[in-house]
Motif scaffolding. Structure first.
Motif, mmCIF file in Angstrom:
data_model
loop_
_atom_site.group_PDB
_atom_site.id
_atom_site.type_symbol
_atom_site.label_atom_id
_atom_site.label_comp_id
_atom_site.label_asym_id
_atom_site.label_seq_id
_atom_site.Cartn_x
_atom_site.Cartn_y
_atom_site.Cartn_z
ATOM 1 N N ASN A 50 -1.419 -6.380 -18.327
ATOM 2 C CA ASN A 50 -0.991 -7.774 -18.412
ATOM 3 C C ASN A 50 -0.063 -8.130 -17.256
ATOM 4 N N ILE A 51 -0.225 -9.357 -16.756
ATOM 5 C CA ILE A 51 0.610 -9.844 -15.656
ATOM 6 C C ILE A 51 1.303 -11.133 -16.092
ATOM 7 N N LEU A 52 2.589 -11.206 -15.894
ATOM 8 C CA LEU A 52 3.356 -12.415 -16.162
ATOM 9 C C LEU A 52 3.916 -12.948 -14.851
ATOM 10 N N ILE A 53 3.565 -14.183 -14.527
ATOM 11 C CA ILE A 53 4.071 -14.831 -13.323
ATOM 12 C C ILE A 53 5.161 -15.820 -13.734
ATOM 13 N N SER A 54 6.323 -15.715 -13.137
ATOM 14 C CA SER A 54 7.442 -16.593 -13.480
ATOM 15 C C SER A 54 8.178 -17.015 -12.221
ATOM 16 N N SER A 55 8.798 -18.173 -12.292
ATOM 17 C CA SER A 55 9.673 -18.594 -11.193
ATOM 18 C C SER A 55 11.132 -18.615 -11.655
ATOM 19 N N ARG A 56 11.391 -18.076 -12.869
ATOM 20 C CA ARG A 56 12.743 -18.089 -13.428
ATOM 21 C C ARG A 56 13.277 -16.684 -13.674
ATOM 22 N N ILE A 57 12.462 -15.862 -14.328
ATOM 23 C CA ILE A 57 12.916 -14.532 -14.711
ATOM 24 C C ILE A 57 13.170 -13.673 -13.472
ATOM 25 N N LEU A 70 8.290 -3.503 -13.739
ATOM 26 C CA LEU A 70 7.265 -2.835 -14.528
ATOM 27 C C LEU A 70 7.834 -2.587 -15.919
ATOM 28 N N ILE A 71 7.142 -3.089 -16.931
ATOM 29 C CA ILE A 71 7.646 -3.030 -18.302
ATOM 30 C C ILE A 71 6.753 -2.116 -19.132
ATOM 31 N N THR A 72 7.382 -1.206 -19.864
ATOM 32 C CA THR A 72 6.665 -0.335 -20.799
ATOM 33 C C THR A 72 7.039 -0.734 -22.211
ATOM 34 N N ASN A 73 6.039 -0.988 -23.038
ATOM 35 C CA ASN A 73 6.291 -1.453 -24.398
ATOM 36 C C ASN A 73 6.816 -0.344 -25.299
ATOM 37 N N SER A 96 2.675 -12.846 -27.378
ATOM 38 C CA SER A 96 1.974 -11.650 -27.850
ATOM 39 C C SER A 96 0.976 -11.156 -26.819
ATOM 40 N N LYS A 97 0.330 -12.083 -26.113
ATOM 41 C CA LYS A 97 -0.632 -11.686 -25.076
ATOM 42 C C LYS A 97 0.083 -11.133 -23.851
ATOM 43 N N ILE A 98 1.183 -11.775 -23.469
ATOM 44 C CA ILE A 98 1.932 -11.314 -22.300
ATOM 45 C C ILE A 98 2.503 -9.916 -22.535
ATOM 46 N N LEU A 99 3.100 -9.713 -23.705
ATOM 47 C CA LEU A 99 3.752 -8.439 -24.007
ATOM 48 C C LEU A 99 2.790 -7.415 -24.616
ATOM 49 N N ASN A 100 1.549 -7.852 -24.872
ATOM 50 C CA ASN A 100 0.538 -6.970 -25.443
ATOM 51 C C ASN A 100 0.982 -6.390 -26.781
ATOM 52 N N ILE A 101 1.475 -7.269 -27.658
ATOM 53 C CA ILE A 101 1.907 -6.860 -28.990
ATOM 54 C C ILE A 101 1.164 -7.701 -30.026
#
Length: 289
Positions: A50-57, A70-73, A96-101
């Motif tokens: 999963n890829i999350l594109i942000s201009s804030r985070i 890189l995030i590991t659940n 849920s889709k972004i975090l794959n949960i």
């Protein structure tokens, strides 16, 4: 966190792919300058994660750099409570889709029960009749959706009439106890995001992250009206939302309220993407409220 200095598009994608190659992660968080977010092509990133594109985070200011994380659940739980029409379901589905949960829409259980009761012309003032219907149902959880007797009810449970009936059946203690037991069982041993009206105050009191998503009745009515789930007028939807607010907040068992440890987010002046980014910022430990 990895900082990549932007030089040109070709080199940017090369640098990202080089950085993530052979690394173990579940989500790639990419923070770009605002002007780049809309044109960033994640199809050029060589990963099936999963890829999350942000201009804030990840950003303290809108500089020209691109930041990666890189995030590991892990196994964790998130609750999002709030009144009808506040955008809980939409926000939770995206997260849920972004975090794959897993995602559990607790309201869909009450809506499903209410829908069956309406179809079978059950007396909604009789708790025993409603419990008899509930006892006859096979409620299962599959692909982050509720199935009733093997069927996904989908838009059938999203009408204004079903919404009001759901508010009625949810006032009964025996009904809530039965459905809450099912909801807690689903949440066991899974990373999950749950939305509802008592998710953080009753279903998962020890959730790792709690949020309360709110908006004015007028804003919520406008959103529901724009969805065009049925032929209800804006005035009728607004009236029903205000009435449901009163029912939900004043019911005897597990009323709608903000958990003391929940983060309040008012979305009157926020779009869905902004709400999603705000919640993810907090989950990742970067609370910029």
């Amino acid at each position: 966190m990895k900082k990549i200095k932007y030089e040109n598009e070709v080199k940017l994608y090369e640098d990202i792919n080089k950085y993530i190659k052979d690394k173990d992660f579940d989500i790639l968080l990419i923070s770009t300058p605002k002007v780049m977010k809309e044109v960033f092509d994640d199809r050029l990133i060589k990963t099936n994660k999963n890829i999350l594109i942000s201009s804030r985070i990840l950003r303290n200011n809108d500089d020209d750099n691109v930041y990666l994380e890189l995030i590991t659940n892990d196994i964790y739980s998130i609750t999002v409570d709030g009144p009808s029409g506040s955008g809980k379901s939409t926000v939770c589905k995206i997260i849920s889709k972004i975090l794959n949960i897993e995602y559990l829409d607790t309201g869909s259980m009450y809506r499903s029960l209410a829908y069956i009761c309406l179809v079978e012309d059950v007396n909604l003032d009789c708790e025993e009749e409603i419990m008899n219907v509930l006892n006859s149902l096979d409620i299962t959880f599959e692909s982050s959706q509720i199935k009733v007797n093997g069927d996904f009810l989908n838009d059938k449970i999203r009408t204004n009439d079903v919404s009001m009936a759901a508010s009625k059946v949810s006032t009964y203690y025996s009904i809530r106890e039965r459905l809450v037991d099912i909801q807690r069982q689903i949440a066991l041993d899974n990373a999950i995001i749950i939305d509802g009206r008592d998710a953080g105050t009753n279903i998962l009191k020890k959730a790792d992250f709690k949020f309360y998503l709110d908006a004015s009745p007028e804003i919520r009515a406008k959103r529901r009206y724009d969805e065009k789930k049925d032929n209800s007028s804006f005035e009728k939807i607004l009236e029903d939302i205000k009435r449901r607010d009163e029912q939900d907040k004043n019911r005897k068992y597990a009323p709608l309220r903000k958990a003391e440890d929940a983060v309040l987010i008012n979305s009157d002046n926020m779009n869905i993407d902004e709400v999603v980014e705000k919640i993810i910022e907090i989950i990742r430990g970067r609370n910029v409220l």
